[in-house]
Write a protein that holds these residues in place. Structure first.
Motif, mmCIF file in Angstrom:
data_model
loop_
_atom_site.group_PDB
_atom_site.id
_atom_site.type_symbol
_atom_site.label_atom_id
_atom_site.label_comp_id
_atom_site.label_asym_id
_atom_site.label_seq_id
_atom_site.Cartn_x
_atom_site.Cartn_y
_atom_site.Cartn_z
ATOM 1 N N UNK A 98 39.156 29.865 42.567
ATOM 2 C CA UNK A 98 39.315 30.718 41.397
ATOM 3 C C UNK A 98 38.120 30.589 40.457
ATOM 4 N N UNK A 99 37.678 29.358 40.199
ATOM 5 C CA UNK A 99 36.537 29.134 39.313
ATOM 6 C C UNK A 99 35.336 29.958 39.768
ATOM 7 N N UNK A 100 35.123 30.016 41.061
ATOM 8 C CA UNK A 100 34.008 30.809 41.596
ATOM 9 C C UNK A 100 34.111 32.268 41.154
ATOM 10 N N UNK A 101 35.337 32.795 41.096
ATOM 11 C CA UNK A 101 35.532 34.194 40.708
ATOM 12 C C UNK A 101 35.209 34.453 39.240
ATOM 13 N N UNK B 253 42.345 34.489 36.889
ATOM 14 C CA UNK B 253 43.683 34.637 37.458
ATOM 15 C C UNK B 253 43.534 35.192 38.866
ATOM 16 N N UNK B 254 44.282 34.643 39.795
ATOM 17 C CA UNK B 254 44.305 35.152 41.170
ATOM 18 C C UNK B 254 44.498 36.675 41.136
ATOM 19 N N UNK B 255 43.680 37.422 41.875
ATOM 20 C CA UNK B 255 43.789 38.888 41.849
ATOM 21 C C UNK B 255 45.204 39.418 42.104
ATOM 22 N N UNK B 256 45.978 38.709 42.911
ATOM 23 C CA UNK B 256 47.343 39.155 43.209
ATOM 24 C C UNK B 256 48.304 38.973 42.033
ATOM 25 N N UNK B 257 47.878 38.215 41.018
ATOM 26 C CA UNK B 257 48.748 37.902 39.882
ATOM 27 C C UNK B 257 48.256 38.512 38.579
ATOM 28 N N UNK B 258 47.254 39.352 38.644
ATOM 29 C CA UNK B 258 46.710 39.925 37.416
ATOM 30 C C UNK B 258 47.638 41.002 36.855
ATOM 31 N N UNK B 259 47.501 41.241 35.552
ATOM 32 C CA UNK B 259 48.331 42.235 34.894
ATOM 33 C C UNK B 259 49.683 41.711 34.454
ATOM 34 N N UNK B 260 49.878 40.395 34.502
ATOM 35 C CA UNK B 260 51.163 39.786 34.134
ATOM 36 C C UNK B 260 51.075 38.947 32.855
ATOM 37 N N UNK B 261 49.922 39.027 32.176
ATOM 38 C CA UNK B 261 49.762 38.296 30.922
ATOM 39 C C UNK B 261 49.410 36.835 31.074
ATOM 40 N N UNK B 262 49.017 36.417 32.267
ATOM 41 C CA UNK B 262 48.742 34.993 32.512
ATOM 42 C C UNK B 262 47.488 34.534 31.777
ATOM 43 N N UNK B 263 46.435 35.345 31.797
ATOM 44 C CA UNK B 263 45.201 34.959 31.094
ATOM 45 C C UNK B 263 45.472 34.772 29.605
ATOM 46 N N UNK B 264 46.267 35.652 29.023
ATOM 47 C CA UNK B 264 46.595 35.534 27.600
ATOM 48 C C UNK B 264 47.370 34.247 27.339
ATOM 49 N N UNK B 265 48.279 33.895 28.226
ATOM 50 C CA UNK B 265 49.040 32.648 28.066
ATOM 51 C C UNK B 265 48.117 31.434 28.120
ATOM 52 N N UNK B 266 47.156 31.462 29.026
ATOM 53 C CA UNK B 266 46.203 30.357 29.119
ATOM 54 C C UNK B 266 45.362 30.236 27.851
ATOM 55 N N UNK B 267 44.909 31.369 27.345
ATOM 56 C CA UNK B 267 44.086 31.350 26.129
ATOM 57 C C UNK B 267 44.903 30.854 24.941
ATOM 58 N N UNK B 268 46.137 31.303 24.826
ATOM 59 C CA UNK B 268 46.996 30.830 23.732
ATOM 60 C C UNK B 268 47.267 29.338 23.851
ATOM 61 N N UNK B 269 47.435 28.874 25.066
ATOM 62 C CA UNK B 269 47.628 27.436 25.303
ATOM 63 C C UNK B 269 46.407 26.659 24.813
ATOM 64 N N UNK C 281 47.530 29.463 40.507
ATOM 65 C CA UNK C 281 47.205 30.891 40.496
ATOM 66 C C UNK C 281 46.245 31.277 39.368
ATOM 67 N N UNK C 282 45.863 30.315 38.530
ATOM 68 C CA UNK C 282 44.912 30.620 37.458
ATOM 69 C C UNK C 282 44.296 29.334 36.945
ATOM 70 N N UNK C 283 43.105 29.463 36.364
ATOM 71 C CA UNK C 283 42.415 28.311 35.799
ATOM 72 C C UNK C 283 41.822 28.664 34.442
ATOM 73 N N UNK C 284 41.561 27.625 33.665
ATOM 74 C CA UNK C 284 40.806 27.767 32.423
ATOM 75 C C UNK C 284 40.159 26.421 32.118
ATOM 76 N N UNK C 285 38.940 26.471 31.614
ATOM 77 C CA UNK C 285 38.246 25.254 31.224
ATOM 78 C C UNK C 285 38.052 25.224 29.721
ATOM 79 N N UNK C 286 37.864 24.031 29.174
ATOM 80 C CA UNK C 286 37.663 23.892 27.742
ATOM 81 C C UNK C 286 36.739 22.741 27.399
ATOM 82 N N UNK C 287 35.840 22.995 26.454
ATOM 83 C CA UNK C 287 34.878 21.979 26.008
ATOM 84 C C UNK C 287 34.680 22.074 24.503
#
Length: 201
Positions: A17-20, A125-141, A68-74
């Motif tokens: 996923x990170x590669x994407x 987010x894994x392409x098969x799981x996009x459009x479900x608000x997962x990226x927004x949840x990760x950012x809010x987290x 199914x999704x990743x996020x990094x933070x620094x």
């Protein structure tokens, strides 16, 4: 479904996923003509602790045990602490070409986190799981995490042509602070964005 700290055992799934998050940039810097395949390099470093690609700087979103999704933070100190590890790992695998390409990319397009910001990266987010608000949840987290750590600003970079991600970030309150123009015909212009967390405190 849950968000948790990444572990070394997540290396294969997470780094695919990170590669994407920036395939063109990864292929430009970590050219496999001069070293291992990018996926092998990322998976190795994700399992370790020395570089910016390490699991210790990432969180994953999983469903039924599947990442199914990743996020990094620094923040600036944690990013700066990876400098030597990054250089050693890149030089040992890709030589001076990788070092020079990586430095130029960081100096011109995606600069290190500035002091006082909590910087987000590798939001995928894994392409098969996009459009479900997962990226927004990760950012809010990560916004909540940044506030806990005492930061009042989130920041990130996005390729200018990644219009879907750009739209999401703007909807979530990120504003474009600077446009960094590309220096070659391979890489896209990048937009540096920030979001204030003060109103969310």
């Amino acid at each position: 479904m849950s968000i948790r700290a990444a572990q070394s055992a997540d290396s294969a799934a997470a780094t695919a996923l990170v590669f994407l998050s920036g395939p063109v940039a990864f292929e430009h810097i970590f050219n496999q003509a001069h070293g291992p395949h990018i996926s092998d390099f990322l998976a190795t470093e994700f399992a370790k602790t020395a570089t910016m690609f390490s699991h210790r700087h990432h969180f994953v979103y999983e469903d039924g045990g599947r990442v199914i999704a990743t996020i990094g933070g620094f923040d600036k100190p944690s990013h700066d602490a990876t400098f030597i590890g990054n250089a050693k790992a890149i030089f040992s695998q890709y030589g001076w070409r990788g070092i020079l390409k990586g430095l130029l990319f960081e100096l011109r397009l995606v600069k290190p986190p500035r002091k006082g910001c909590y910087y987000l990266c590798h939001i995928v987010v894994d392409p098969d799981w996009r459009g479900k608000g997962i990226a927004a949840k990760l950012i809010n987290f990560m916004a909540a995490r940044a506030q806990t750590l005492g930061y009042s600003v989130l920041s990130l970079d996005v390729a200018e042509l990644n219009v879907g991600a750009l739209r999401l970030y703007q909807q979530m309150g990120f504003n474009i602070v600077k446009r960094n123009k590309t220096y070659n015909g391979v890489l896209d212009n990048h937009l540096y964005m920030e979001k204030s967390l003060l109103a969310e405190g």
